[in-house]
Design an enzyme around this catalytic site. Sequence first.
Site, mmCIF file in Angstrom:
data_model
loop_
_atom_site.group_PDB
_atom_site.id
_atom_site.type_symbol
_atom_site.label_atom_id
_atom_site.label_comp_id
_atom_site.label_asym_id
_atom_site.label_seq_id
_atom_site.Cartn_x
_atom_site.Cartn_y
_atom_site.Cartn_z
ATOM 1 N N THR A 146 0.800 120.396 -67.797
ATOM 2 C CA THR A 146 2.258 120.452 -67.628
ATOM 3 C C THR A 146 2.650 121.191 -66.350
ATOM 4 O O THR A 146 3.488 120.716 -65.580
ATOM 5 C CB THR A 146 2.878 121.158 -68.849
ATOM 6 O OG1 THR A 146 2.414 120.501 -70.031
ATOM 7 C CG2 THR A 146 4.394 121.110 -68.787
ATOM 8 N N ARG A 199 -0.245 115.189 -61.625
ATOM 9 C CA ARG A 199 0.661 116.339 -61.516
ATOM 10 C C ARG A 199 0.133 117.361 -60.507
ATOM 11 O O ARG A 199 0.909 117.983 -59.780
ATOM 12 C CB ARG A 199 0.842 116.970 -62.899
ATOM 13 C CG ARG A 199 1.717 116.100 -63.812
ATOM 14 C CD ARG A 199 1.657 116.564 -65.253
ATOM 15 N NE ARG A 199 2.752 116.028 -66.051
ATOM 16 C CZ ARG A 199 2.923 116.330 -67.331
ATOM 17 N NH1 ARG A 199 2.090 117.146 -67.958
ATOM 18 N NH2 ARG A 199 3.952 115.822 -68.000
ATOM 19 N N HIS A 242 5.747 111.662 -67.163
ATOM 20 C CA HIS A 242 5.697 112.077 -68.575
ATOM 21 C C HIS A 242 4.634 111.244 -69.274
ATOM 22 O O HIS A 242 4.482 110.061 -68.991
ATOM 23 C CB HIS A 242 7.045 111.832 -69.266
ATOM 24 C CG HIS A 242 6.950 111.945 -70.763
ATOM 25 N ND1 HIS A 242 7.027 113.156 -71.407
ATOM 26 C CD2 HIS A 242 6.726 111.025 -71.725
ATOM 27 C CE1 HIS A 242 6.857 112.961 -72.719
ATOM 28 N NE2 HIS A 242 6.681 111.671 -72.929
#
Length: 166
Positions: free
Chosen positions: A97, A108, A125
Amino acid sequence: MKEATLVLIKPDGLKKSLTGNILTRLSETKLDISAAKITRVTSQLATEHYKHLADKPFFKELLRYIKGEFHEKRKVMAMVYFGEDAIGKIRSIAGETNPEEADSVSIRGQYGRITTKGVYENVIHASTDPEEAEREIKLWFEPDEIIEDLYPAKDIEEKVAKRAWA
Ligand code: UDP
Ligand code: MG
């Protein structure tokens, strides 16, 4: 076990022209794309999607982020990936995350950032488990928008006002 997972390319991913790179990375999984669309994110959809985070200090900013208020692109690309261990495979390529803690070659890790307001702009996501995937897929897609019959559906007769070609 074959499973389905929801993937969103968030507004920062679209703004940074990362769609092609992200789809290429995700194709490494050899999973099938069962649904795909570009869609606006209403306040209602954003709130429902992130309702489990409603008590977090970053919630309001998170809603503004997913609605595209920080990136002029007020849209996301929503997709359903389907196949063996789809949830784990996609999460693994997406990365953690927090983009600063994510593996540096994950999506990410490569493309995410933390804003000065503390929001993790992490470009993608991905659902975390089968229950979350089912809830999210049903939130973002109608049964007929998905190529696979993932969950039970029913025929209903409904008169709805909608836009048609003039
Ligand atoms: N998020 C954030 N700060 C945090 C935790 C989460 O800005 O401390 C944002 C981030 O964009 C994340 C989203 O909220 O992707 C949803 O959080 P979740 O804990 O569900 O993480 P994810 O499942 O997306 O990895
Ligand atoms: Mg999550």
